[in-house]
Design a protein around this motif. Structure first.
Motif, PDB file in Angstrom:
ATOM      1  N   PHE A  34       0.827  -1.206   0.000  1.00 38.73           N
ATOM      2  CA  PHE A  34       0.000   0.000   0.000  1.00 38.73           C
ATOM      3  C   PHE A  34       0.862   1.257   0.000  1.00 38.73           C
ATOM      4  N   ALA A  35       1.995   1.190   0.712  1.00 39.32           N
ATOM      5  CA  ALA A  35       2.894   2.340   0.696  1.00 39.32           C
ATOM      6  C   ALA A  35       3.391   2.588  -0.721  1.00 39.32           C
ATOM      7  N   MET A  36       3.685   1.515  -1.464  1.00 44.97           N
ATOM      8  CA  MET A  36       4.165   1.698  -2.829  1.00 44.97           C
ATOM      9  C   MET A  36       3.047   2.202  -3.735  1.00 44.97           C
ATOM     10  N   VAL A  37       1.811   1.714  -3.526  1.00 47.74           N
ATOM     11  CA  VAL A  37       0.685   2.222  -4.330  1.00 47.74           C
ATOM     12  C   VAL A  37       0.584   3.731  -4.163  1.00 47.74           C
ATOM     13  N   LEU A  38       0.653   4.196  -2.907  1.00 54.94           N
ATOM     14  CA  LEU A  38       0.538   5.634  -2.668  1.00 54.94           C
ATOM     15  C   LEU A  38       1.744   6.375  -3.225  1.00 54.94           C
ATOM     16  N   THR A  39       2.940   5.761  -3.114  1.00 56.61           N
ATOM     17  CA  THR A  39       4.135   6.406  -3.652  1.00 56.61           C
ATOM     18  C   THR A  39       3.963   6.670  -5.146  1.00 56.61           C
ATOM     19  N   LEU A  40       3.335   5.750  -5.848  1.00 57.84           N
ATOM     20  CA  LEU A  40       3.158   5.924  -7.289  1.00 57.84           C
ATOM     21  C   LEU A  40       1.971   6.823  -7.606  1.00 57.84           C
ATOM     22  N   LEU A  41       0.890   6.701  -6.822  1.00 56.62           N
ATOM     23  CA  LEU A  41      -0.344   7.396  -7.196  1.00 56.62           C
ATOM     24  C   LEU A  41      -0.371   8.857  -6.752  1.00 56.62           C
ATOM     25  N   LEU A  42       0.299   9.194  -5.661  1.00 55.19           N
ATOM     26  CA  LEU A  42       0.243  10.588  -5.213  1.00 55.19           C
ATOM     27  C   LEU A  42       0.841  11.526  -6.257  1.00 55.19           C
ATOM     28  N   PRO A  43       2.031  11.215  -6.809  1.00 54.07           N
ATOM     29  CA  PRO A  43       2.511  12.091  -7.891  1.00 54.07           C
ATOM     30  C   PRO A  43       1.623  12.008  -9.133  1.00 54.07           C
ATOM     31  N   ALA A  44       1.162  10.795  -9.465  1.00 50.27           N
ATOM     32  CA  ALA A  44       0.400  10.630 -10.705  1.00 50.27           C
ATOM     33  C   ALA A  44      -0.902  11.433 -10.659  1.00 50.27           C
ATOM     34  N   ARG A  45      -1.597  11.418  -9.527  1.00 49.05           N
ATOM     35  CA  ARG A  45      -2.875  12.127  -9.468  1.00 49.05           C
ATOM     36  C   ARG A  45      -2.654  13.631  -9.540  1.00 49.05           C
ATOM     37  N   ALA A  46      -1.517  14.106  -9.017  1.00 50.70           N
ATOM     38  CA  ALA A  46      -1.239  15.538  -9.090  1.00 50.70           C
ATOM     39  C   ALA A  46      -0.863  15.930 -10.514  1.00 50.70           C
ATOM     40  N   ILE A  47      -0.012  15.119 -11.151  1.00 49.83           N
ATOM     41  CA  ILE A  47       0.471  15.476 -12.489  1.00 49.83           C
ATOM     42  C   ILE A  47      -0.672  15.426 -13.499  1.00 49.83           C
ATOM     43  N   PHE A  48      -1.479  14.371 -13.436  1.00 49.66           N
ATOM     44  CA  PHE A  48      -2.526  14.206 -14.443  1.00 49.66           C
ATOM     45  C   PHE A  48      -3.863  14.794 -13.990  1.00 49.66           C
ATOM     46  N   LYS A  49      -3.861  15.539 -12.899  1.00 48.66           N
ATOM     47  CA  LYS A  49      -5.061  16.224 -12.410  1.00 48.66           C
ATOM     48  C   LYS A  49      -6.221  15.243 -12.247  1.00 48.66           C
ATOM     49  N   LEU A  50      -5.960  14.177 -11.517  1.00 51.92           N
ATOM     50  CA  LEU A  50      -6.982  13.156 -11.296  1.00 51.92           C
ATOM     51  C   LEU A  50      -7.550  13.232  -9.883  1.00 51.92           C
ATOM     52  N   GLN A  51      -7.418  14.408  -9.257  1.00 49.92           N
ATOM     53  CA  GLN A  51      -7.855  14.529  -7.857  1.00 49.92           C
ATOM     54  C   GLN A  51      -9.350  14.284  -7.683  1.00 49.92           C
ATOM     55  N   ASP A  52     -10.135  14.449  -8.764  1.00 53.31           N
ATOM     56  CA  ASP A  52     -11.566  14.187  -8.633  1.00 53.31           C
ATOM     57  C   ASP A  52     -11.864  12.692  -8.620  1.00 53.31           C
ATOM     58  N   VAL A  53     -10.924  11.887  -9.067  1.00 60.56           N
ATOM     59  CA  VAL A  53     -11.147  10.439  -9.113  1.00 60.56           C
ATOM     60  C   VAL A  53     -10.403   9.754  -7.964  1.00 60.56           C
ATOM     61  N   ILE A  54      -9.150  10.149  -7.773  1.00 59.97           N
ATOM     62  CA  ILE A  54      -8.393   9.638  -6.620  1.00 59.97           C
ATOM     63  C   ILE A  54      -8.459  10.756  -5.582  1.00 59.97           C
ATOM     64  N   THR A  55      -9.485  10.699  -4.764  1.00 53.82           N
ATOM     65  CA  THR A  55      -9.827  11.826  -3.894  1.00 53.82           C
ATOM     66  C   THR A  55      -9.106  11.703  -2.555  1.00 53.82           C
ATOM     67  N   PRO A  56      -9.168  12.760  -1.729  1.00 55.59           N
ATOM     68  CA  PRO A  56      -8.591  12.642  -0.382  1.00 55.59           C
ATOM     69  C   PRO A  56      -9.165  11.445   0.380  1.00 55.59           C
ATOM     70  N   GLN A  57     -10.410  11.088   0.069  1.00 58.35           N
ATOM     71  CA  GLN A  57     -11.028   9.939   0.734  1.00 58.35           C
ATOM     72  C   GLN A  57     -10.255   8.643   0.435  1.00 58.35           C
ATOM     73  N   HIS A  58      -9.811   8.517  -0.824  1.00 58.76           N
ATOM     74  CA  HIS A  58      -9.058   7.319  -1.198  1.00 58.76           C
ATOM     75  C   HIS A  58      -7.731   7.261  -0.439  1.00 58.76           C
ATOM     76  N   VAL A  59      -7.051   8.423  -0.404  1.00 61.18           N
ATOM     77  CA  VAL A  59      -5.764   8.474   0.294  1.00 61.18           C
ATOM     78  C   VAL A  59      -5.975   8.150   1.769  1.00 61.18           C
ATOM     79  N   ASP A  60      -7.038   8.717   2.320  1.00 58.69           N
ATOM     80  CA  ASP A  60      -7.360   8.502   3.723  1.00 58.69           C
ATOM     81  C   ASP A  60      -7.562   7.010   4.010  1.00 58.69           C
ATOM     82  N   LYS A  61      -8.303   6.332   3.137  1.00 61.93           N
ATOM     83  CA  LYS A  61      -8.583   4.913   3.384  1.00 61.93           C
ATOM     84  C   LYS A  61      -7.323   4.074   3.260  1.00 61.93           C
ATOM     85  N   MET A  62      -6.497   4.404   2.269  1.00 61.94           N
ATOM     86  CA  MET A  62      -5.245   3.643   2.132  1.00 61.94           C
ATOM     87  C   MET A  62      -4.334   3.886   3.333  1.00 61.94           C
ATOM     88  N   ALA A  63      -4.329   5.136   3.820  1.00 61.14           N
ATOM     89  CA  ALA A  63      -3.516   5.438   5.001  1.00 61.14           C
ATOM     90  C   ALA A  63      -3.999   4.623   6.194  1.00 61.14           C
TER      91      ALA A  63
END
Lengths: 482, 185
Positions: free
Chosen positions: A281-310
């Motif tokens: 899960f740490a690696m998933v977040l390591t890859l997805l946090l930059p990706a969602r910022a770069i590709f402006k996917l914050q509406d799909v990978i929302t703070p809720q998703h990050v919260d649940k993975m955390a």
């Protein structure tokens, strides 16, 4: 019914309180989702992509050179030396295979548990699984020394008439890892087919139309197809679920079935599985946090998703912390001299700082930040903890493997292991292979499962738009409103 | 066989619906009208659509059970065959008799899962008659939106209840838009 209006109000109030934050923010519609997710791969590659890809591909190439050098020269190019016969090689194997587990957990277990939030992250997590398992599979192959004899592990008749030892944990591992990889590929591709059809229908160039067309298998979204498809998907999820738990259990048998102090423990299978999901899960977040910022996917990978993975990282990290504690307790409680010494050696021996920094700080202490909502919602804190966990899980495997061997039963043969440049660069090379493959993946395939994330929107409900009607409130039925 | 005045064979009649909810309601109406050879098309599986179309449970699971059992038997064969009969390996004098069977369980489990997964993977394609890269519906350009945000329903001309006017009216009454005759070729 007299009580109906009052009950209706009560129900609505309860619904309001437990109302979930939507999984797709800003009420994005289906077309927006398709455009935004397909857009990532339809636009020309941005400059940063080429820069990072050049770096990671160079690292991968040099890693492959190191592997070639090791195969042609021998295992002596590594720092492995008796008593430390397994070191960075098997550490890297366990590290990478563990990372894969988060992808399968997200795609299979969370699917069975009907966690719809998985739809935003499952595709990239599954891709991560495949790439991690590819990196992992390199090491058992090359660590045997005679790489060209690796086919002996396959149960096919050979000219000496010698068969594999099916009672050996190493043989189980061959089957576990190859099954895991194969099933993950089948599951991933099954999930990809509807999205490949989307890309086929959007393709503007002939080559894209041809390739996506071939791999989309002529998918046309028919409900008669969805019916079998969904059943297959459900069953693949059901089959992958025990697989997630079994692969790292079998990996841990490689250690637990030996007589080495600190390895020979019954706690290993659950401990390894929890650690694998934690690190993954740490690696998933390591890859997805930059990706969602770069590709402006914050509406799909929302703070809720990050919260649940955390929260999952916090949970599994606490499992891991419990397992560490229990190992020490059992070492003391067993009264076994060697076991006690080995654990004393773990915290005060030659690898003491690996334990204090890697296992204690990175794996046990840092995830505890996720008890606080503020930390789970601060991207920088989340990223920091994930990097800690990535490092910590590598240290953990190294301590278990090399730390268990470094001071064995015979003090005269004690010898501290030091990695050579080939060790180090082979590992960096696999990081290069992993990131290069992931970069290629986000360039050529949809990194979010479009057909699945659409089902997480309210418009996908066949009853969307109907006035909520009260059903059987008085009888206390589960179906309160529609 | 129905043909158009220009000599094209007619595959069926298709319509677009504005939303998943509209398609769901339309499917119930078409089911109740007694049609057999028809289908709905959507970008994602719609919950409850199988019942709305009058389809039962998918028996793909039978193939997966079959695959799982054959995987288990394969594992039993490759383990007991060599390790008990062809070449019992003496490892540090450990026994090779039948009571060592727990050591065979991991591979039995793995091959059960592997074969079952392969059957699921191939069964969903074979039962759906995929891959099929050419289909009459692709002759209708409008349907390409089915992989994005379009919802469609098509009734085949092969259906015994198919009449041009009757189907047109049914599709129109259920809220279908862009009602189109789809050619076979």
């Amino acid at each position: 019914m007299d009580g109906a209006p009052a009950a209706a109000q009560e129900v609505q109030e309860a619904e309001r309180r437990i109302a979930h934050v939507p999984l797709v923010l800003n009420r994005r519609n289906f077309d927006w989702l398709t455009e935004r997710i397909s857009g990532v791969i339809e636009q020309p590659a941005p400059r940063w992509w080429w820069v990072i890809f050049a770096i990671t591909a160079s690292a991968a190439t040099f890693g492959l050179f190191c592997i070639g050098y090791q195969i042609s020269t021998g295992v002596g190019t590594w720092g492995n030396q008796i008593p430390v016969g397994w070191a960075w090689d098997i550490t890297n194997f366990v590290f990478w295979i563990g990372i894969g587990h988060a992808g399968t957990l997200i795609s299979a277990i969370l699917f069975l548990l009907r966690q719809k939030w998985r739809t935003s992250i499952n595709r990239s997590a599954e891709a991560m699984t495949l790439f991690a398992v590819i990196c992992a599979a390199i090491f058992p192959g090359i660590h045997v020394g005679r790489f060209w004899m690796a086919w002996y592990m396959a149960p096919i008749p050979n000219n000496w008439g010698i068969w594999q030892n099916f009672r050996s944990a190493l043989m189980w591992d061959v089957f576990a890892v190859s099954t895991y990889f194969t099933v993950s590929v089948l599951f991933w591709y099954t999930g990809l087919v509807p999205d490949l059809a989307t890309l086929r229908d959007r393709a503007t160039t002939r080559i894209r139309k041809f390739l996506f067309g071939i791999f989309a298998l002529g998918w046309r979204g028919s409900n008669r197809h969805w019916r079998h498809y969904e059943m297959a998907y459900l069953l693949l999820a059901g089959l992958s679920t025990p697989l997630v738990l079994s692969v790292h259990s079998v990996v841990s048998f490689d250690f637990a079935s030996t007589l080495v102090p600190t390895w020979h423990t019954t706690i290993f299978p659950p401990y390894f599985v929890a650690g694998a999901i934690f690190g993954g899960f740490a690696m998933v977040l390591t890859l997805l946090l930059p990706a969602r910022a770069i590709f402006k996917l914050q509406d799909v990978i929302t703070p809720q998703h990050v919260d649940k993975m955390a929260k999952i990282i916090l949970l599994t990290g606490s499992f891991v912390g419990y397992a560490y504690t229990m190992e020490f307790f059992i070492a003391w409680y067993s009264g076994d001299h060697y076991e006690r010494f080995a654990f004393w050696n773990r915290i005060f021996g030659p690898y003491w700082w690996y334990w204090w920094f890697g296992m204690l700080f990175c794996n046990v202490v840092s995830p505890q930040l996720f008890w606080f909502r503020w930390c789970r919602h601060n991207v920088l804190v989340v990223f920091f903890v994930c990097m800690c966990v990535n490092a910590g899980m590598w240290f953990e495997r190294f301590i278990i493997i090399a730390g268990g061997l470094v001071r064995d039963f015979l003090p005269s043969s004690w010898r501290v292991y030091h990695p050579t440049w080939v060790d180090i660069w082979t590992y960096i090379g696999t990081i290069g292979i992993f990131t290069s493959l992931f970069l290629l993946f986000i360039r050529f395939l949809p990194m979010i499962a479009m057909s699945e994330v659409k089902t997480a929107t309210p418009e996908a409900d066949p009853h969307y738009g109907e006035a909520p009607e009260i059903e059987s409130v008085s009888s206390g039925g589960k179906e309160r409103t529609r | 066989m129905i043909t158009t005045p220009y000599g094209h064979t007619v595959y069926g009649m298709a319509a677009e619906y504005p939303s998943a909810a509209a398609l769901y309601e339309a499917a119930k109406r078409v089911r109740d009208a007694g049609f057999r050879r028809w289908d709905v098309y959507s970008p994602f599986p719609i919950h409850g659509m199988d019942e709305a179309m009058g389809l039962g449970k998918s028996w793909l699971s039978g193939w997966v059970l079959f695959g799982g059992i054959s995987g288990f038997l394969t594992a039993a064969l490759i383990e007991f065959g060599p390790s008990s009969i062809l070449y019992p390996l003496d490892v540090n004098g450990k026994p090779t008799n039948f009571f060592t069977v727990p050591a065979f369980f991991p591979i039995m489990f793995e091959l059960t899962v592997l074969f079952a997964a392969f059957s699921a993977f191939f069964a969903w394609q074979i039962m759906n008659r995929l891959p099929r890269w050419n289909h009459p519906l692709f002759n209708w350009e409008g349907i390409s939106r089915v992989t994005n945000d379009g919802f469609f329903l098509a009734i085949e001309a092969r259906d015994p209840r198919f009449t041009e006017n009757g189907v047109y009216q049914l599709l129109e009454q259920t809220g279908g838009q862009h009602i189109t005759i789809v050619h076979e070729d």
